[in-house]
Design a protein around this motif. Structure first.
Motif, PDB file in Angstrom:
ATOM      1  N   VAL A  34       0.830  -1.208   0.000  1.00 20.61           N
ATOM      2  CA  VAL A  34       0.000   0.000   0.000  1.00 20.61           C
ATOM      3  C   VAL A  34       0.864   1.258   0.000  1.00 20.61           C
ATOM      4  O   VAL A  34       0.512   2.255  -0.636  1.00 20.61           O
ATOM      5  CB  VAL A  34      -1.004  -0.020   1.176  1.00 20.61           C
ATOM      6  CG1 VAL A  34      -1.736   1.302   1.297  1.00 20.61           C
ATOM      7  CG2 VAL A  34      -2.000  -1.160   0.985  1.00 20.61           C
ATOM      8  N   CYS A  35       2.008   1.211   0.648  1.00 17.18           N
ATOM      9  CA  CYS A  35       2.899   2.377   0.626  1.00 17.18           C
ATOM     10  C   CYS A  35       3.347   2.679  -0.805  1.00 17.18           C
ATOM     11  O   CYS A  35       3.375   3.834  -1.217  1.00 17.18           O
ATOM     12  CB  CYS A  35       4.110   2.155   1.526  1.00 17.18           C
ATOM     13  SG  CYS A  35       3.725   2.161   3.287  1.00 17.18           S
ATOM     14  N   LEU A  36       3.674   1.646  -1.557  1.00 20.38           N
ATOM     15  CA  LEU A  36       4.051   1.840  -2.961  1.00 20.38           C
ATOM     16  C   LEU A  36       2.882   2.384  -3.773  1.00 20.38           C
ATOM     17  O   LEU A  36       3.069   3.265  -4.618  1.00 20.38           O
ATOM     18  CB  LEU A  36       4.527   0.523  -3.577  1.00 20.38           C
ATOM     19  CG  LEU A  36       6.004   0.198  -3.504  1.00 20.38           C
ATOM     20  CD1 LEU A  36       6.291  -1.145  -4.158  1.00 20.38           C
ATOM     21  CD2 LEU A  36       6.866   1.286  -4.090  1.00 20.38           C
ATOM     22  N   ARG A  47      11.597   7.345   2.633  1.00 18.72           N
ATOM     23  CA  ARG A  47      12.651   6.844   1.750  1.00 18.72           C
ATOM     24  C   ARG A  47      12.204   6.894   0.291  1.00 18.72           C
ATOM     25  O   ARG A  47      12.986   7.262  -0.593  1.00 18.72           O
ATOM     26  CB  ARG A  47      13.021   5.410   2.144  1.00 18.72           C
ATOM     27  CG  ARG A  47      13.729   5.344   3.475  1.00 18.72           C
ATOM     28  CD  ARG A  47      13.767   3.933   4.042  1.00 18.72           C
ATOM     29  NE  ARG A  47      14.352   3.961   5.366  1.00 18.72           N
ATOM     30  CZ  ARG A  47      15.454   3.295   5.706  1.00 18.72           C
ATOM     31  NH1 ARG A  47      16.066   2.518   4.847  1.00 18.72           N
ATOM     32  NH2 ARG A  47      15.928   3.400   6.931  1.00 18.72           N
ATOM     33  N   LEU A  48      10.953   6.512   0.044  1.00 19.24           N
ATOM     34  CA  LEU A  48      10.424   6.570  -1.315  1.00 19.24           C
ATOM     35  C   LEU A  48      10.381   8.018  -1.820  1.00 19.24           C
ATOM     36  O   LEU A  48      10.750   8.305  -2.956  1.00 19.24           O
ATOM     37  CB  LEU A  48       9.026   5.944  -1.371  1.00 19.24           C
ATOM     38  CG  LEU A  48       8.954   4.440  -1.096  1.00 19.24           C
ATOM     39  CD1 LEU A  48       7.499   4.001  -0.923  1.00 19.24           C
ATOM     40  CD2 LEU A  48       9.639   3.644  -2.192  1.00 19.24           C
ATOM     41  N   GLU A  49       9.934   8.909  -0.947  1.00 14.01           N
ATOM     42  CA  GLU A  49       9.857  10.322  -1.335  1.00 14.01           C
ATOM     43  C   GLU A  49      11.239  10.880  -1.647  1.00 14.01           C
ATOM     44  O   GLU A  49      11.413  11.596  -2.647  1.00 14.01           O
ATOM     45  CB  GLU A  49       9.209  11.140  -0.217  1.00 14.01           C
ATOM     46  CG  GLU A  49       9.162  12.608  -0.524  1.00 14.01           C
ATOM     47  CD  GLU A  49       8.549  13.432   0.597  1.00 14.01           C
ATOM     48  OE1 GLU A  49       8.428  14.650   0.402  1.00 14.01           O
ATOM     49  OE2 GLU A  49       8.196  12.884   1.654  1.00 14.01           O
ATOM     50  N   ALA A  51      13.585   1.275  -9.024  1.00 11.47           N
ATOM     51  CA  ALA A  51      14.196   1.997  -7.899  1.00 11.47           C
ATOM     52  C   ALA A  51      13.276   2.009  -6.683  1.00 11.47           C
ATOM     53  O   ALA A  51      13.721   1.778  -5.548  1.00 11.47           O
ATOM     54  CB  ALA A  51      14.548   3.427  -8.315  1.00 11.47           C
ATOM     55  N   LEU A  52      11.985   2.262  -6.911  1.00 12.52           N
ATOM     56  CA  LEU A  52      11.032   2.278  -5.800  1.00 12.52           C
ATOM     57  C   LEU A  52      10.874   0.886  -5.198  1.00 12.52           C
ATOM     58  O   LEU A  52      10.824   0.731  -3.969  1.00 12.52           O
ATOM     59  CB  LEU A  52       9.683   2.830  -6.259  1.00 12.52           C
ATOM     60  CG  LEU A  52       9.673   4.303  -6.662  1.00 12.52           C
ATOM     61  CD1 LEU A  52       8.295   4.714  -7.143  1.00 12.52           C
ATOM     62  CD2 LEU A  52      10.167   5.201  -5.540  1.00 12.52           C
TER      63      LEU A  52
END
Length: 154
Positions: free
Chosen positions: A32-34, A109-111, A55-56
């Motif tokens: 869900v975060c992705l 981290r994704l941001e 990368a994500l």
């Protein structure tokens, strides 16, 4: 539009029906975060590229499996017993808070990675969500659509 991913995730999750949709997608194996990151990227107009998807995923997959999922499993495992044991219930709430903090760290981290990519370059909105959900084979496509509608209205 929310400037940072965490604020976007919180405001999205608070919309009617989104929590249940996200939980359903999570039970089906989606990260869900992705997915929330994908919707955020779509709103920012970041063009989808295979290297960006990769990368994500390289950020999310180990964090989910090594940090978030173990906390989630403990929280779920204690659910029934915690209803009868107040001390365990309190511990379970602390585990739940740690799980949420781990998800917040993942979104951060994704941001951080995504902020390297230019905004306003995407011509077709809608590829990020599907691209990030592609690896979950049995995912409910209606739930993905519901998530998109909750965020974009379309």
């Amino acid at each position: 539009m929310c400037a940072d991913l965490w604020s976007f995730a919180l405001s999205t999750y608070a919309r009617p029906g989104v929590e249940n949709t996200c939980l359903r997608l999570q039970e089906q194996g989606a990260d869900v975060c992705l997915l929330l990151c994908g919707l955020w990227l779509e709103q920012r107009g970041v063009a989808l590229e295979p290297t960006r998807l990769l990368a994500l995923r390289q950020i999310a997959e180990p964090w989910q499996s090594e940090v978030v999922e173990p906390l989630r499993q403990v929280r779920k495992q204690w659910r029934a017993m915690a209803q009868q044991d107040t001390e365990l219930g309190a511990l379970r709430e602390r585990v739940k808070a740690l799980e949420l903090e781990a998800e917040r760290q993942l979104l951060s981290r994704l941001e951080t990675r995504a902020l390297e990519w230019p905004t306003g370059e995407a011509t077709y909105q809608g590829t990020w969500l599907e691209g990030l959900a592609a690896e979950a084979a049995n995912l409910d496509r209606d739930a993905l659509h519901q998530l998109r509608v909750a965020v974009t209205g379309t």
